[in-house]
Motif scaffolding. Structure first.
Motif, short mmCIF file in Angstrom:
data_model
loop_
_atom_site.label_atom_id
_atom_site.label_comp_id
_atom_site.label_asym_id
_atom_site.label_seq_id
_atom_site.Cartn_x
_atom_site.Cartn_y
_atom_site.Cartn_z
N GLU A 271 0.78 -1.16 -0.05
CA GLU A 271 -0.12 -0.03 -0.02
C GLU A 271 0.90 1.26 -0.10
O GLU A 271 0.63 2.38 -0.63
N LEU A 272 1.88 1.07 0.86
CA LEU A 272 2.96 2.38 0.57
C LEU A 272 3.58 2.76 -0.51
O LEU A 272 3.55 3.58 -1.11
N LEU A 273 3.95 1.51 -1.08
CA LEU A 273 4.47 1.49 -2.59
C LEU A 273 3.44 2.19 -3.62
O LEU A 273 3.74 3.05 -4.31
N ALA A 274 2.11 1.66 -3.47
CA ALA A 274 1.25 2.33 -4.30
C ALA A 274 0.79 3.71 -4.02
O ALA A 274 0.59 4.29 -5.03
N ARG A 275 0.89 4.22 -2.94
CA ARG A 275 0.69 5.80 -2.62
C ARG A 275 1.80 6.38 -3.40
O ARG A 275 1.49 7.67 -3.79
N ILE A 276 2.97 5.89 -2.90
CA ILE A 276 4.01 6.76 -3.76
C ILE A 276 4.02 6.78 -5.21
O ILE A 276 4.24 7.66 -5.93
N GLN A 277 3.83 5.62 -5.90
CA GLN A 277 3.65 5.43 -7.33
C GLN A 277 2.49 6.35 -7.81
O GLN A 277 2.74 6.96 -8.83
N GLU A 278 1.32 6.47 -6.86
CA GLU A 278 0.17 7.31 -7.61
C GLU A 278 0.80 8.75 -7.75
O GLU A 278 0.09 9.68 -8.53
N GLN A 279 1.57 9.17 -6.91
CA GLN A 279 2.10 10.58 -6.98
C GLN A 279 3.43 10.76 -7.73
O GLN A 279 3.85 11.78 -7.87
N GLY A 280 3.79 9.81 -8.66
CA GLY A 280 4.69 9.68 -9.53
C GLY A 280 6.18 9.65 -8.93
O GLY A 280 7.04 10.20 -9.66
#
Length: 295
Positions: A271-280
């Motif tokens: 989930e942490l990686l996904a939140r980082i990825q969402e913001q590029g």
């Protein structure tokens, strides 16, 4: 240096919220009257315990590895800067920072204490090559030092987080020193390299002269805070716009289902990686942006 960099040398008191997952999540960023940078040191200092630089390692990760963990491929971190934006000195007051001044679109993941020792998390980092920095607490990790050696072998450094996780501002100078120096000695013995970064539990006392002196006397050369903290599915932000910025340091914890409402360490980290990825953003290795003292 960007105008977001806040690197202070221990003036004033740090207001702290003592909550969430045992380490706290909302310690304010370290502040100084004006942006300052640690005094110059050689930028050629390598990162103790680090394996190959972040970007080449991540270049070997294919789509299938990300899919295995239910994730889309993340942006790859750029090559580490030749001129490290944070330069540490061998003596004197230590800087306090919660972000790294950089134009690179990267953030840094730090994970605290060591309570959860999930073998699947080792496999996850082996597969994905995502770099982390570990701030370990002696009394929490001593029942299984070997678990963190597996993570260290992936190029992730071990840093100091006290012996038993106290509120540092409530301790005398001698007690603070015992907490930091005893953790320093144990981690150095177990992991073969001396921690050069320190994080006070809850971020408490980070900007006090007493703690700064205790850190200096025990060996670490910087105090590291954070700008965001990962909860179970999302992050808490210190910035009002609730957005990541270049160079932000993110706090997470070694946690399992009992603390994550049934979620596993790998699910939380995904989930942490996904939140980082969402913001590029890409995830870079913190050590790659810090020049340690030489000589």
């Amino acid at each position: 240096m960007t105008n977001r960099a806040r690197i202070g040398y221990g003036a004033g008191a740090l207001a702290v919220l003592l909550a969430v997952s045992g380490c706290g999540s909302s310690a304010p960023a370290a502040k100084s009257p004006a942006p300052a940078q640690p005094a110059a040191a050689s930028s050629g200092a390598g990162s103790s315990g680090s394996a190959a630089a972040s970007a080449p390692a991540q270049d070997t990760v294919g789509t299938a590895a990300w899919a295995k963990w239910g994730l889309q491929p993340m942006a790859k971190a750029p090559a580490p800067p030749a001129d490290k934006p944070i330069k540490l000195t061998r003596s004197g007051a230590v800087p306090v920072f919660s972000e790294v001044p950089t134009q690179d679109k990267v953030v840094f993941i730090t994970i605290d204490d060591g309570a959860e020792k999930d073998p699947k998390f080792v496999q996850m980092l082996t597969d994905l090559k995502v770099p982390i920095t570990m701030f370990l607490t002696k009394d929490i990790v001593k029942n299984n030092y070997g678990y963190f050696k597996e993570l260290q072998a992936l190029g992730n450094t071990v840093q100091n987080h006290t012996v038993n996780h106290p509120v540092m501002s409530k301790l005398s100078a001698a007690q603070q020193k015992t907490q930091i120096c005893d953790d320093q000695a144990a981690l150095t013995e177990q992991y073969g390299t001396a921690p050069y970064l320190f994080r006070p539990p809850y971020g408490d006392g980070a900007n006090t002269p007493t703690l700064n002196t205790s850190v200096q006397e025990c060996g670490p050369r910087a105090i590291v805070l954070w700008r965001e903290s990962m909860q179970i599915h999302d992050m808490q932000y210190q910035a009002a716009d609730k957005k990541l910025k270049n160079g932000d340091i993110i706090l997470a914890h070694f946690r399992g289902p009992s603390d994550l409402k049934g979620e596993t360490m790998t699910q939380m980290f995904g989930e942490l990686l996904a939140r980082i990825q969402e913001q590029g953003f890409a995830v870079a290795r913190l050590d790659d942006y810090i020049a340690k003292p030489t000589g």
